[in-house]
Scaffold this motif. Structure first.
Motif, PDB file in Angstrom:
ATOM      1  N   CYS A  55       1.665   0.908  -6.608  1.00 54.06           N
ATOM      2  CA  CYS A  55       3.050   0.456  -6.452  1.00 54.06           C
ATOM      3  C   CYS A  55       3.427  -0.226  -7.762  1.00 54.06           C
ATOM      4  O   CYS A  55       2.984  -1.349  -8.032  1.00 54.06           O
ATOM      5  N   ARG A  81       9.597   4.003  -5.917  1.00 52.78           N
ATOM      6  CA  ARG A  81      10.250   3.488  -4.720  1.00 52.78           C
ATOM      7  C   ARG A  81      11.681   4.053  -4.630  1.00 52.78           C
ATOM      8  O   ARG A  81      12.246   4.473  -5.637  1.00 52.78           O
ATOM      9  N   PHE A 141       9.438   1.260   3.561  1.00 48.42           N
ATOM     10  CA  PHE A 141       8.561   1.723   2.482  1.00 48.42           C
ATOM     11  C   PHE A 141       7.166   2.036   3.017  1.00 48.42           C
ATOM     12  O   PHE A 141       6.564   3.058   2.637  1.00 48.42           O
ATOM     13  N   PHE A 170       5.284  -4.898  -1.811  1.00 47.01           N
ATOM     14  CA  PHE A 170       5.349  -3.587  -1.172  1.00 47.01           C
ATOM     15  C   PHE A 170       3.943  -3.109  -0.803  1.00 47.01           C
ATOM     16  O   PHE A 170       3.748  -2.502   0.262  1.00 47.01           O
ATOM     17  N   ASP A 191      14.983  -3.801  -4.374  1.00 53.56           N
ATOM     18  CA  ASP A 191      13.610  -4.296  -4.538  1.00 53.56           C
ATOM     19  C   ASP A 191      13.591  -5.800  -4.780  1.00 53.56           C
ATOM     20  O   ASP A 191      12.769  -6.532  -4.221  1.00 53.56           O
TER      21      ASP A 191
END
Length: 306
Positions: A38, A66, A83, A110, A232
């Motif tokens: 990530c 993402r 996610f 995440f 985000d």
């Protein structure tokens, strides 16, 4: 081979059940041991890490865009749980099983959301964005008495401008998302390079790394900050809605001793909130730890995932 980055071996997009595309890049053999990445704030799938380690260990490193970043379709209003569901679908469609995951910088929450959802087998948080809102907008049942000194130290170390952004996000998340939507690749480029200690500039000023990093930023902002980066950032700066105390997979937190950007106390408070989490403070390193020390990070992650 460059010690920091190399170009991906494979690039692709996977169509999710709702029709959206999730962009990914891979390094290493297609039949290698899968490890998810990530990536950090506003960077695309293009920026990997540890090419020598990936090659030596026969890993299949998979970096994800993402939603709204790079090749991934925007998903307005998405959540951490969304996610984690995307990762489950991708893992099933790409034959990744239940892989270990590396969460770098803003990618850290995440990765932890995937752990809380049971979608991954182990987590390495590397120079991870911390839950700074835990010290600014705490809930009544957040911490025990034993944690009060850590909370106080964590809160006291927050720069005023960070506290202001956290409070803005808590008060009016929609307005905060609009604000972050005005950010640009140039602004991120200068922010990172302008606030880095000398040990990080060794990485960021390396010509091959700088080219790859700038490309990842340009791709990350290709649809505009509002498409991905802004969402985000609001998610990361708000209270994380998944229970850290419910994470049951192994978690290691990695911070450089000279990292002044990602966590006020370099993960000390965060480590107390995740059962069994182990914190590693690397001497002489900064926020570019993912690229300067990939060997111990990946070796520990793989050992903990077994």
């Amino acid at each position: 081979m460059n010690r920091y980055v190399t170009a991906p071996a494979r690039l692709g997009e996977t169509r999710l059940p709702d029709g959206r595309l999730l962009g990914w890049a891979e390094w290493g053999p297609e039949d290698g041991v899968p490890v998810l990445l990530c990536p950090g704030a506003a960077t695309s799938r293009w920026l990997g890490f540890g090419p020598d380690v990936v090659a030596a260990r026969g890993l299949r490193l998979v970096s994800l865009d993402r939603p709204g970043l790079g090749a991934s379709t925007p998903h307005p209003g998405r959540s951490f749980a969304d996610f984690a569901a995307d990762v489950r679908h991708l893992a099933a469609l790409r034959g990744l099983g239940r892989p270990p995951v590396v969460g770098n910088s803003q990618g850290a929450p995440f990765a932890l959301a995937c752990a809380a959802a049971g979608a991954v087998s182990a987590v390495a948080v590397v120079s991870g964005a911390d839950e700074v809102a835990a010290a600014v907008v705490p809930a009544a049942d957040d911490v025990t008495v034993a944690d009060e000194a850590l909370v106080a130290g964590f809160a006291a170390a927050l720069p005023p401008e960070v506290r202001e952004l956290v409070e803005r996000t808590a008060t009016d998340p929609a307005a905060a998302e609009d604000f972050f939507g005005g950010f640009t690749a140039d602004a991120m480029w200068h922010l990172v390079r302008g606030n880095s200690p000398a040990c990080d500039l060794t990485v960021y000023q390396d010509p091959q790394f700088a080219t790859a990093y700038r490309r990842a930023l340009d791709e990350g902002f290709a649809r505009g900050a509002a498409a991905g980066y802004a969402r985000d950032t609001v998610l990361s700066m708000g209270r994380w809605p998944f229970p850290l105390g419910g994470v049951t997979v192994p978690v290691d937190l990695w911070y450089g001793e000279h990292d002044t950007s990602h966590s006020p106390d370099r993960g000390a408070f965060l480590a107390t909130r995740i059962p069994g989490a182990r914190r590693h403070l690397v001497p002489g390193a900064g926020g570019a730890l993912l690229w300067t020390d990939p060997g111990p990070i990946l070796t520990t992650l793989l050992n903990r995932a077994n």
